[in-house]
Scaffold this motif. Structure first.
Motif, short mmCIF file in Angstrom:
data_model
loop_
_atom_site.label_atom_id
_atom_site.label_comp_id
_atom_site.label_asym_id
_atom_site.label_seq_id
_atom_site.Cartn_x
_atom_site.Cartn_y
_atom_site.Cartn_z
N GLY A 72 9.51 -52.30 -47.56
CA GLY A 72 9.84 -51.83 -46.11
C GLY A 72 9.21 -50.61 -45.90
N GLY A 73 9.05 -49.58 -46.47
CA GLY A 73 8.30 -48.23 -46.42
C GLY A 73 6.86 -48.79 -46.21
N LEU A 74 6.16 -49.49 -47.03
CA LEU A 74 4.59 -49.74 -46.65
C LEU A 74 4.42 -50.41 -45.65
CD1 LEU A 74 3.17 -50.37 -50.12
CD2 LEU A 74 2.84 -48.54 -48.96
N THR A 75 5.31 -51.50 -45.17
CA THR A 75 5.26 -52.21 -43.83
C THR A 75 5.17 -51.24 -42.66
OG1 THR A 75 6.32 -53.97 -44.92
CG2 THR A 75 6.33 -53.90 -42.47
N VAL A 76 6.31 -50.23 -42.66
CA VAL A 76 6.13 -49.39 -41.32
C VAL A 76 5.04 -48.47 -41.49
CG1 VAL A 76 7.57 -47.49 -40.55
CG2 VAL A 76 8.91 -49.70 -41.13
N LEU A 77 4.68 -48.08 -42.72
CA LEU A 77 3.57 -47.23 -42.71
C LEU A 77 2.39 -47.72 -42.23
CD1 LEU A 77 2.22 -44.49 -43.72
CD2 LEU A 77 1.81 -45.80 -45.94
N VAL A 78 2.07 -49.07 -42.45
CA VAL A 78 0.92 -49.59 -41.77
C VAL A 78 0.98 -49.94 -40.37
CG1 VAL A 78 -0.29 -51.89 -41.91
CG2 VAL A 78 0.20 -50.97 -43.87
N ARG A 79 2.30 -50.35 -40.00
CA ARG A 79 2.49 -50.57 -38.68
C ARG A 79 2.16 -49.21 -37.71
NH1 ARG A 79 8.42 -51.61 -37.29
NH2 ARG A 79 8.38 -49.37 -37.06
N GLU A 80 2.83 -48.09 -38.37
CA GLU A 80 2.46 -46.75 -37.53
C GLU A 80 1.03 -46.45 -37.60
OE1 GLU A 80 4.39 -44.81 -35.90
OE2 GLU A 80 6.34 -46.38 -35.93
N ALA A 81 0.43 -46.59 -38.49
CA ALA A 81 -0.96 -46.45 -38.81
C ALA A 81 -1.71 -47.09 -37.60
CB ALA A 81 -1.66 -46.58 -40.25
N VAL A 82 -1.46 -48.38 -37.52
CA VAL A 82 -2.22 -49.27 -36.54
C VAL A 82 -1.81 -48.54 -35.13
CG1 VAL A 82 -2.21 -51.64 -35.57
CG2 VAL A 82 -2.59 -51.09 -38.25
N ARG A 83 -0.53 -48.22 -35.17
CA ARG A 83 -0.33 -47.90 -33.68
C ARG A 83 -0.60 -46.60 -33.27
NH1 ARG A 83 6.20 -46.99 -32.99
NH2 ARG A 83 6.00 -49.10 -32.70
N GLY A 84 -0.95 -45.60 -34.12
CA GLY A 84 -1.41 -44.30 -33.97
C GLY A 84 -3.15 -44.63 -33.79
N LEU A 85 -3.68 -45.45 -34.33
CA LEU A 85 -5.26 -45.82 -34.19
C LEU A 85 -5.26 -46.29 -33.02
CD1 LEU A 85 -6.49 -47.25 -37.46
CD2 LEU A 85 -7.23 -45.23 -36.43
N LEU A 86 -4.50 -47.29 -32.35
CA LEU A 86 -4.71 -47.56 -31.01
C LEU A 86 -4.44 -46.70 -29.99
CD1 LEU A 86 -2.96 -51.36 -31.23
CD2 LEU A 86 -5.42 -50.78 -31.41
N THR A 87 -3.79 -45.85 -30.17
CA THR A 87 -3.13 -44.78 -29.25
C THR A 87 -4.25 -43.83 -29.23
OG1 THR A 87 -0.77 -44.90 -29.68
CG2 THR A 87 -1.57 -43.04 -28.46
N ALA A 88 -4.80 -43.48 -30.38
CA ALA A 88 -6.20 -42.38 -30.32
C ALA A 88 -7.25 -43.36 -29.69
CB ALA A 88 -6.17 -42.24 -31.86
N ALA A 89 -7.44 -44.50 -29.81
CA ALA A 89 -8.69 -45.12 -29.35
C ALA A 89 -8.41 -45.15 -27.63
CB ALA A 89 -8.63 -46.56 -29.91
#
Length: 101
Positions: free
Chosen positions: A65-82
């Motif tokens: 569960g922690g790794l799943t949320v970590l990946v989701r948050e990383a992708v969300r951060g990348l999309l926001t930064a882009a």
């Protein structure tokens, strides 16, 4: 300063999201393992081996569960930064062409 503020905000949001997911997934995993142990043996409290197995399943579920949320948050951060970079570049191009500001 905007980039640093964005990173701090994203880090705090990610940390608390991961913490919540770890707690929920671990509790659900351990609880379901104890339920399966009880249904299989019809004895409560479960044996020591059943408790150890439930703890192991809970830890693995919390990790997943922690790794799943970590990946989701990383992708969300990348999309926001882009998106932020795209706005900045568009604004710079508009200024260079004399269209904006």
């Amino acid at each position: 300063m905007g980039v640093i503020w964005h990173l701090i905000k994203t880090a705090f949001r990610a940390f608390f999201s991961i913490l919540f997911a770890v707690i929920v997934a671990g509790a659900l995993g351990a609880g379901l393992a104890l339920l399966v142990s009880w249904v299989g043996t019809s004895a409560w409290p479960p044996s020591h081996l059943g408790v150890i197995a439930a703890a192991a399943v809970g830890v693995l579920a919390a990790y997943a569960g922690g790794l799943t949320v970590l990946v989701r948050e990383a992708v969300r951060g990348l999309l926001t930064a882009a998106g932020d970079v795209e706005k900045d570049v568009k604004g710079a191009v508009d200024v260079a062409e004399g269209k904006g500001r």
